[in-house]
Scaffold this motif. Sequence first.
Motif, short mmCIF file in Angstrom:
data_model
loop_
_atom_site.label_atom_id
_atom_site.label_comp_id
_atom_site.label_asym_id
_atom_site.label_seq_id
_atom_site.Cartn_x
_atom_site.Cartn_y
_atom_site.Cartn_z
N ASP A 1 -9.80 23.35 -11.82
CA ASP A 1 -8.73 23.79 -10.94
C ASP A 1 -7.44 23.78 -11.75
O ASP A 1 -6.87 22.72 -12.02
N PRO A 2 -6.93 24.95 -12.17
CA PRO A 2 -5.77 24.97 -13.07
C PRO A 2 -4.52 24.37 -12.45
O PRO A 2 -3.64 23.90 -13.17
N ALA A 3 -4.43 24.39 -11.13
CA ALA A 3 -3.25 23.83 -10.48
C ALA A 3 -3.15 22.32 -10.69
O ALA A 3 -2.06 21.75 -10.57
N MET A 4 -4.28 21.68 -10.98
CA MET A 4 -4.29 20.23 -11.15
C MET A 4 -4.20 19.79 -12.61
O MET A 4 -4.14 18.60 -12.91
N VAL A 5 -4.20 20.75 -13.52
CA VAL A 5 -4.06 20.44 -14.95
C VAL A 5 -2.60 20.13 -15.25
O VAL A 5 -1.70 20.78 -14.71
N ARG A 6 -2.37 19.16 -16.11
CA ARG A 6 -1.00 18.80 -16.48
C ARG A 6 -0.81 18.99 -17.98
O ARG A 6 -1.57 18.47 -18.79
N LEU A 7 0.23 19.76 -18.34
CA LEU A 7 0.52 20.03 -19.75
C LEU A 7 1.65 19.16 -20.29
O LEU A 7 1.81 19.05 -21.51
N SER A 8 2.42 18.57 -19.41
CA SER A 8 3.47 17.64 -19.81
C SER A 8 3.62 16.62 -18.70
O SER A 8 3.21 16.85 -17.56
N ARG A 9 4.24 15.50 -19.05
CA ARG A 9 4.36 14.42 -18.08
C ARG A 9 5.68 13.68 -18.32
O ARG A 9 6.03 13.38 -19.46
N GLY A 10 6.41 13.41 -17.26
CA GLY A 10 7.66 12.69 -17.44
C GLY A 10 8.49 12.66 -16.18
O GLY A 10 8.10 13.20 -15.13
N MET A 11 9.66 12.05 -16.29
CA MET A 11 10.53 11.82 -15.14
C MET A 11 11.62 12.87 -14.99
O MET A 11 12.37 12.85 -14.02
N LEU A 12 11.71 13.80 -15.93
CA LEU A 12 12.73 14.84 -15.82
C LEU A 12 12.44 15.73 -14.61
O LEU A 12 11.27 16.00 -14.29
N VAL A 13 13.49 16.17 -13.94
CA VAL A 13 13.31 17.04 -12.78
C VAL A 13 12.77 18.40 -13.21
O VAL A 13 13.21 18.96 -14.22
N GLY A 14 11.81 18.92 -12.46
CA GLY A 14 11.23 20.22 -12.77
C GLY A 14 12.13 21.36 -12.32
O GLY A 14 13.34 21.18 -12.09
N LEU A 15 11.55 22.57 -12.19
CA LEU A 15 12.31 23.76 -11.82
C LEU A 15 12.15 24.02 -10.33
O LEU A 15 11.05 24.33 -9.86
N PRO A 16 13.23 23.90 -9.56
CA PRO A 16 13.12 24.12 -8.11
C PRO A 16 12.85 25.59 -7.78
O PRO A 16 13.38 26.49 -8.42
N ARG A 17 11.99 25.79 -6.79
CA ARG A 17 11.66 27.13 -6.29
C ARG A 17 11.21 28.07 -7.41
O ARG A 17 11.55 29.26 -7.42
N ALA A 18 10.46 27.55 -8.35
CA ALA A 18 9.97 28.37 -9.46
C ALA A 18 8.81 29.25 -9.01
O ALA A 18 7.95 28.83 -8.23
N GLU A 19 8.79 30.47 -9.50
CA GLU A 19 7.69 31.39 -9.22
C GLU A 19 7.56 32.37 -10.37
O GLU A 19 8.47 32.54 -11.18
N ALA A 20 6.39 33.00 -10.43
CA ALA A 20 6.11 33.96 -11.51
C ALA A 20 5.47 35.21 -10.93
O ALA A 20 4.71 35.13 -9.97
N LYS A 21 5.79 36.36 -11.53
CA LYS A 21 5.16 37.60 -11.12
C LYS A 21 5.02 38.50 -12.33
O LYS A 21 5.73 38.35 -13.34
N LEU A 22 4.08 39.43 -12.23
CA LEU A 22 3.86 40.38 -13.31
C LEU A 22 4.79 41.56 -13.14
O LEU A 22 4.86 42.17 -12.06
N SER A 23 5.52 41.87 -14.20
CA SER A 23 6.44 43.01 -14.18
C SER A 23 6.15 43.88 -15.39
O SER A 23 6.56 43.58 -16.52
N GLY A 24 5.38 44.95 -15.18
CA GLY A 24 4.97 45.80 -16.29
C GLY A 24 4.04 45.05 -17.22
O GLY A 24 2.97 44.58 -16.82
N THR A 25 4.44 44.90 -18.48
CA THR A 25 3.61 44.18 -19.45
C THR A 25 4.19 42.79 -19.75
O THR A 25 3.92 42.21 -20.80
N SER A 26 4.98 42.28 -18.80
CA SER A 26 5.57 40.96 -18.98
C SER A 26 5.36 40.11 -17.74
O SER A 26 5.23 40.64 -16.63
N VAL A 27 5.34 38.80 -17.94
CA VAL A 27 5.37 37.86 -16.83
C VAL A 27 6.80 37.37 -16.71
O VAL A 27 7.37 36.82 -17.66
N ALA A 28 7.39 37.58 -15.53
CA ALA A 28 8.76 37.13 -15.28
C ALA A 28 8.71 35.88 -14.41
O ALA A 28 8.16 35.89 -13.32
N ALA A 29 9.29 34.80 -14.92
CA ALA A 29 9.37 33.55 -14.17
C ALA A 29 10.82 33.32 -13.77
O ALA A 29 11.74 33.48 -14.59
#
Length: 210
Positions: free
Chosen positions: A103-131
């Motif tokens: 389940d990729p949603a449960m994989v963690r690539l980094s760990r720490g106490m720093l605040v993450g990105l609020p309301r983050a989302e990603a979508k495909l735009s042409g040949t790029s992923v825009a986050a």
Amino acid sequence: MARLIDLLTFSGAAGDVVGCKGPHGFYIRSRPRKPRTTPTAKQLEVRARLALVMGFLKPLKAIIYPGFSVRYTAKTKVSAMNAAASHALNHAITGEYPDLDIDPAMVRLSRGMLVGLPRAEAKLSGTSVAATWSAEMPQFNGHADDCATIVVYNPAEKTVMAGEAKREVGIVSVDVSDEPPGSELLVYACVADRDRKQFSNSQFLGRLVR
């Protein structure tokens, strides 16, 4: 077959021992032995789980190493990967053996106490992923010049792409034009402070199809 170097040293296997010449001189170690017993069903399941997790994480090692190694529990690349693998083994495996999956949603690539990105989302735009994310500043554990890394992972091709921007920018684009059409892309976000000494817990931004 062993090769004689002089009267006291040799290289290669000789009986139950192996002679080796390392950077600090000659040494002898026990010869590896094949297990004589057939592995149990439980052992096979454990091996399958570990192989599944490591196969998923290995292409992401360049992201995982800094994302976990700054923690006091993971000071080396090996311990950083072990920490990420331990989390995945405990939280990210779904299904029943032998039909296991990640389940990729449960994989963690980094760990720490720093605040993450609020309301983050990603979508495909042409040949790029825009986050995109909210560029508003957190009240604590975050700064405008924190580095946001957006990771795009194609698990089928084992390819990893990444883009970076400061937290205050609120957007970053990652080129995925080299990925085959129809590829499933997994998108993650990791945040590090200006000195790369603190990290956030990684965020899963979703699956996209190229």
